[in-house]
Design a protein around this motif. Structure first.
Motif, short mmCIF file in Angstrom:
data_model
loop_
_atom_site.label_atom_id
_atom_site.label_comp_id
_atom_site.label_asym_id
_atom_site.label_seq_id
_atom_site.Cartn_x
_atom_site.Cartn_y
_atom_site.Cartn_z
N UNK A 118 0.81 -1.21 0.00
CA UNK A 118 0.00 0.00 0.00
C UNK A 118 0.84 1.26 0.00
N UNK A 119 0.17 2.38 0.05
CA UNK A 119 0.80 3.68 -0.01
C UNK A 119 1.48 4.01 1.33
N UNK A 120 2.81 4.13 1.34
CA UNK A 120 3.51 4.44 2.59
C UNK A 120 3.04 5.73 3.24
N UNK A 121 2.66 6.73 2.46
CA UNK A 121 2.20 8.00 3.03
C UNK A 121 0.94 7.79 3.86
N UNK A 122 0.10 6.84 3.49
CA UNK A 122 -1.12 6.55 4.25
C UNK A 122 -0.83 5.65 5.44
N UNK A 123 -0.12 4.56 5.22
CA UNK A 123 0.03 3.54 6.26
C UNK A 123 1.09 3.86 7.32
N UNK A 124 1.99 4.80 7.08
CA UNK A 124 3.00 5.15 8.08
C UNK A 124 2.34 5.64 9.37
N UNK A 125 1.21 6.30 9.27
CA UNK A 125 0.53 6.82 10.47
C UNK A 125 0.08 5.73 11.43
N UNK A 126 0.03 4.48 10.94
CA UNK A 126 -0.38 3.34 11.77
C UNK A 126 0.83 2.53 12.25
N UNK A 127 2.02 3.03 11.98
CA UNK A 127 3.23 2.35 12.43
C UNK A 127 3.82 1.39 11.42
N UNK A 128 3.33 1.37 10.19
CA UNK A 128 3.90 0.50 9.17
C UNK A 128 5.23 1.09 8.70
#
Length: 172
Positions: A118-128
């Protein structure tokens, strides 16, 4: 908004959600819609990690996790996806609520890792983080920057190696 487990009565709505959320061209069903049905048919969809978001009495979003493998380990990691939200409800917190809920449920069930494309810009906020930083190899090297993993309480550094999604992902 209510987040709850998917029930058999939700199946056609879940299909419609992914059809609308991922539609790229009119009249063409995106691969994410039948993927959920195929995961379910194969027995790889984890029922406790197939969640819907209900807003105003209407199911407006869905997320699921399925069985996965890292190296020889077939029990400690799950693959997240697809995550879909009806277009009229996107950018309103539905997707975030679903991701938080599925991560909490996976953690409570004892999984050590959740992996996704998935898109790192989206999922980084969840700790990915990029999966390779945890020594997890993507099934396709071209995915490297979008292939991500999130550690949970049960994570052990030995959970590393080549990642493999449930077989349905290879058929789409």
């Amino acid at each position: 908004m209510l987040i709850r487990r998917e029930t058999p009565a939700d199946r056609s709505t879940v299909y419609a959600i992914h059809s609308e959320a991922f539609r790229r061209e009119p009249g063409v069903t995106p691969i994410e819609a039948p993927l959920v049905d195929e995961l379910r048919a194969d027995g790889d969809l984890l029922e406790a990690l197939s969640l819907v978001a209900v807003r105003g009495g209407e199911v407006v979003g869905h997320v699921c996790c399925s069985r996965a493998r890292i190296g020889e380990d077939t029990t400690s990691a799950v693959g997240l996806g697809p995550l879909g939200v009806l277009p009229a409800h996107q950018a309103s917190g539905v997707g975030s609520a679903l991701v938080h809920a599925v991560l909490g449920a996976a953690d409570a069930l004892g999984y050590g890792l959740v992996v996704l494309l998935g898109n790192p810009a989206y999922y980084a906020r969840f700790g990915f983080v990029t999966a390779s930083t945890l020594s997890i190899t993507a099934p396709d090297p071209a995915w490297s920057k979008n292939f991500q993993a999130r550690t949970l309480t049960g994570y052990k550094p030995t959970q590393a190696g080549a990642f493999e999604y449930a077989p349905a992902f290879s058929r789409i």
